[in-house]
Design a protein around this motif. Structure first.
Motif, mmCIF file in Angstrom:
data_model
loop_
_atom_site.group_PDB
_atom_site.id
_atom_site.type_symbol
_atom_site.label_atom_id
_atom_site.label_comp_id
_atom_site.label_asym_id
_atom_site.label_seq_id
_atom_site.Cartn_x
_atom_site.Cartn_y
_atom_site.Cartn_z
ATOM 1 N N LEU A 82 -38.635 -1.390 -30.011
ATOM 2 C CA LEU A 82 -38.013 0.431 -29.720
ATOM 3 C C LEU A 82 -39.100 1.153 -29.713
ATOM 4 O O LEU A 82 -39.225 2.116 -29.415
ATOM 5 N N ASP A 83 -40.027 0.672 -30.110
ATOM 6 C CA ASP A 83 -41.507 1.537 -30.420
ATOM 7 C C ASP A 83 -42.321 1.260 -28.746
ATOM 8 O O ASP A 83 -42.608 2.368 -29.051
ATOM 9 N N TYR A 84 -41.870 0.104 -28.094
ATOM 10 C CA TYR A 84 -42.145 0.399 -26.758
ATOM 11 C C TYR A 84 -41.753 0.302 -25.608
ATOM 12 O O TYR A 84 -41.572 0.245 -25.083
ATOM 13 N N GLN A 96 -41.513 1.800 -19.110
ATOM 14 C CA GLN A 96 -41.263 1.575 -20.473
ATOM 15 C C GLN A 96 -40.582 2.625 -20.921
ATOM 16 O O GLN A 96 -40.760 4.081 -20.601
ATOM 17 N N LEU A 97 -40.723 2.751 -22.538
ATOM 18 C CA LEU A 97 -40.575 4.321 -23.378
ATOM 19 C C LEU A 97 -41.306 5.015 -23.214
ATOM 20 O O LEU A 97 -41.000 6.082 -22.721
ATOM 21 N N HIS A 98 -42.579 4.658 -23.320
ATOM 22 C CA HIS A 98 -43.589 6.104 -23.311
ATOM 23 C C HIS A 98 -44.731 6.109 -21.745
ATOM 24 O O HIS A 98 -45.677 6.974 -21.772
ATOM 25 N N ALA A 99 -44.425 5.874 -21.483
ATOM 26 C CA ALA A 99 -45.448 5.114 -20.138
ATOM 27 C C ALA A 99 -45.176 3.767 -19.282
ATOM 28 O O ALA A 99 -44.238 2.913 -19.793
ATOM 29 N N ALA A 113 -37.980 -0.114 -22.743
ATOM 30 C CA ALA A 113 -37.102 0.951 -22.588
ATOM 31 C C ALA A 113 -35.993 -0.097 -23.091
ATOM 32 O O ALA A 113 -34.400 1.061 -23.112
#
Lengths: 559, 112
Positions: free
Chosen positions: A419-421, A48-51, A423
């Motif tokens: 979009l907080d998590y 995902q976006l952060h991890a 992708a």
């Protein structure tokens, strides 16, 4: 609850060992990323976006207290102390390290859980009515059928490389709480009008996403013993004829739409007639073996009215409101099913901390025969609570910060991670949900508004079910900023409907005011006894559009 | 890779660490977890170097999803992604400011 037999346990452990080896081979360079990515996805590991994100299957949303404690442990040891419940009744961890995933999978296998088929173009976790087995309006528990489908579809060699993912939902109640009409295959357990025998009404081609469709009924009555052969016929036609040239047109709903319901139905029936039913359908003994795991627990004989409950309600109006809002009629006198709202005002919908998981597991042991359910609405359910125990349960939930009385109301919002998590997301969902919940925080006002489901997705893939929200919100990107499109009149129930767009997209800041204005239109127009959806159906979208436009005038809200 | 597919300059190179999944930045010497250590490329030649670093690290299974991201420079010279998606990616969930880089590196930023 279903318990793994030797085969299930061995299979899940083998898959863990296999994935451990695949990770190792990726590290030492034996596998390229292109080779490895589909393997990690087959085990529920997304980037995902952060991890990385790990999606754990919770078959038909049923969990034991032991399993919930293990999820708490995983959240604490390998994540950031929390998990997120999804609209497929699963749980996701947002921060696992790939190097730890094989160990996490082993911990899951210890409690008969896994992440198989929570991603990829295969048959995903089969979902069910979250009140399965206990709802007063249900006449057959759908979970034995779900479990049968789970076993049949797990690692099914013919259906492991479908054109696209495939989702099945089952309900055995008169009221559809499983959104079956928005599934690739939706099954309603029904009774034959003449013989009284149990069977299924089969719908195909429902789905949300970029092309929302309501499922079409292709069989009014399928005898229950012929289920697997019929499913196999549907899957085979889809596997052969579903589009593989365009990912966005690959779901079975597009095949149904392009072929036509009648033509596809004939094609499926032809395939069904060719299949050797007895070699595919489940042995009645196997069905009975599975069904035995879902036999009703031992219920006490209790009076329908509990003096203790009534006294507690009179003495404590906050408790009384919670019972009225979060309680659900149980099929056994003296019991209730209780929804634990994970939609505290200003909280993140569906998030639960490891500490809260343990508190819920303890409360389930004490008051609900150790069983917990996950709803597609991203809440938890204790299905078997005695009326006499409700006040003590509520006190325990207050202590855990889990006693919000808003189930089915405007602040019980479904929201994808956005979009907080995520992708794939094009806009955030969670902050919109939080802002709306804060705006409508007053419990009395929420009850005055009455039943209203508000769903938010952060992209066109619609994980937040916005199309079937009576109020739906879709987050998009427009000219480099987040923009929110509002729809009205969606319905996830047996009267399934896709919402209609009410007007141009709005900035995030403008959304709560717009929702407030739309709710006012309903409150002004509603007649006695009407809910939001009733009023919407009676007056149509026109008055809402007018008010929405009026709200926009002179303001810099359009995004 | 053709330069025309590139985002406009200046750019930084970001990726996810293969084994951890964590967002990492090319610092010029290697991969850093700290967004403030991201090297900014202001010319096509500098961007070529970043792109090559990403390609090699991907081939060695150090990172995945390496991509050049167009940025603007803040008053103190820090690169800030032009698109809101990447701004979230390098800070963390906006609804959990206690998590992600925004939490870990906030102190450095304050000092900085």
């Amino acid at each position: 609850m279903y318990r793994y037999d030797e085969f299930d346990a061995g299979f899940v452990r083998e898959r863990v060992a296999l994935f451990r080896d695949q990770v190792q081979r990726r590290i030492d360079g034996s596998l390229t990323e292109d080779e490895f990515k589909p393997l990690r996805l087959k085990n529920g590991v997304y980037l995902q976006l952060h991890a990385y994100m790990l999606r754990v299957a919770i078959p038909y949303g049923t969990l034991s207290s032991v399993q919930l404690r293990q999820l708490a442990l995983i959240g604490e040891r390998y994540d950031r102390g929390y998990g997120h419940l999804t609209t497929r009744q699963n749980i996701q961890f947002n921060w696992p390290k790939l190097r730890d995933v094989p160990d996490i999978l082993d911990l899951l296998a210890d409690v008969e859980m896994h992440c198989i088929q929570t991603s990829g173009n295969c048959i995903r976790n089969v979902t069910a009515d979250h009140f399965a087995g206990v709802a007063a309006d249900e006449w057959i528990d759908p979970r034995p059928v779900c479990e049968l489908i789970r076993q049949w579809s797990t690692a099914h060699p013919e259906f492991s490389y479908l054109p696209r993912k495939f989702k099945i939902a089952v309900t055995g109640a008169s009221h559809d709480r499983a959104v079956v009409k928005a599934h690739d295959i939706g099954l309603r357990i029904v009774r034959h009008p003449d013989t009284g025998a149990h069977g299924f009404e089969v719908s195909v081609g429902g789905g949300l996403g970029r092309t929302p469709m309501i499922g079409k009924v292709i069989r009014d009555f399928l005898p229950q013993e012929e289920l697997l052969a019929y499913l196999e016929a549907v899957m085979r036609v889809y596997n052969l004829e579903g589009r593989r040239d365009n990912k966005y047109k690959a779901r079975i709903k597009i095949l149904v739409h392009e072929t036509g319901t009648e033509a596809l139905k004939a094609r499926i029936e032809h395939e069904f007639a060719q299949l050797d039913g007895p070699s595919i359908n489940a042995d009645p003994e196997e069905l009975a073996r599975i069904a035995a795991y879902f036999a009703p627990p031992h219920y006490e004989e209790l009076p329908a009215v509990s003096a203790r409950l009534e006294a507690a309600k009179s003495a404590n109006p906050v408790f009384a409101d919670w019972i009225d809002t979060n309680g659900f009629a149980h099929k056994v006198a003296g019991y209730r099913a209780i929804t634990i709202s994970l939609k505290g005002i200003g909280e993140i919908p569906g998030d639960i901390t490891s500490a809260q998981m343990r508190q819920v597991a303890d409360l389930a042991d004490r008051y609900s025969l150790s069983e917990i359910r996950v709803s597609h609405n991203q809440n938890l359910i204790l299905p078997n609570v005695k009326n006499d125990d409700l006040f003590a349960l509520w006190q325990g939930l207050v202590e855990a910060g889990l006693a919000t009385a808003n189930v089915g109301l405007i602040t019980d919002i479904i929201a994808c991670p956005g979009l907080d998590y995520c992708a794939l997301a094009t806009a955030r969902s969670i902050p919109i949900a939080q802002a709306i919940a804060k705006r409508f925080a007053d419990p009395a006002r929420q009850r005055e508004i009455g039943p209203l489901n508000l769903n938010i997705s952060g992209c066109i893939n619609a994980c937040g079910h916005h199309h079937v929200g009576q109020i739906g919100i879709l987050g998009l990107e427009k000219r480099g900023q987040e923009s929110y499109q509002i729809t009205l009149g969606g319905d996830p129930t047996e009267q399934a409907a896709i919402g209609e767009i009410v007007g141009p997209g709005l900035t995030a800041e403008a959304v709560p005011d717009a929702i407030e204005r739309l709710v006012e239109v309903y409150l002004e127009a509603r007649q006695v006894g009407e809910t939001f959806i009733d009023t919407f159906r009676r007056i149509g979208i026109g008055p809402f559009k007018l008010a929405f436009q009026h709200n926009l005038e002179g303001a810099d809200h359009v995004a | 890779m053709s330069a025309t597919k590139r985002p406009p300059l200046p750019v930084i190179l970001l990726a996810n660490h293969f084994l951890d999944g964590e967002v990492v930045f090319w610092s010029g010497q290697g991969w850093s977890r700290n967004p403030q250590e991201a090297q900014t490329a202001s010319t096509q030649a500098e961007a070529d170097v970043l792109e090559e670093a990403g390609r090699l690290a991907f081939a060695r299974a150090e990172v995945v999803d390496a991509a050049l991201i167009d940025v603007s420079l803040s008053a103190d010279g820090q690169p800030v992604p032009n698109h809101f998606r990447e701004r979230f990616k390098i800070s963390g969930p906006s609804v959990r400011t206690d998590l992600g880089k925004q939490a870990e590196f906030a102190k450095d930023q304050a000092k900085g």
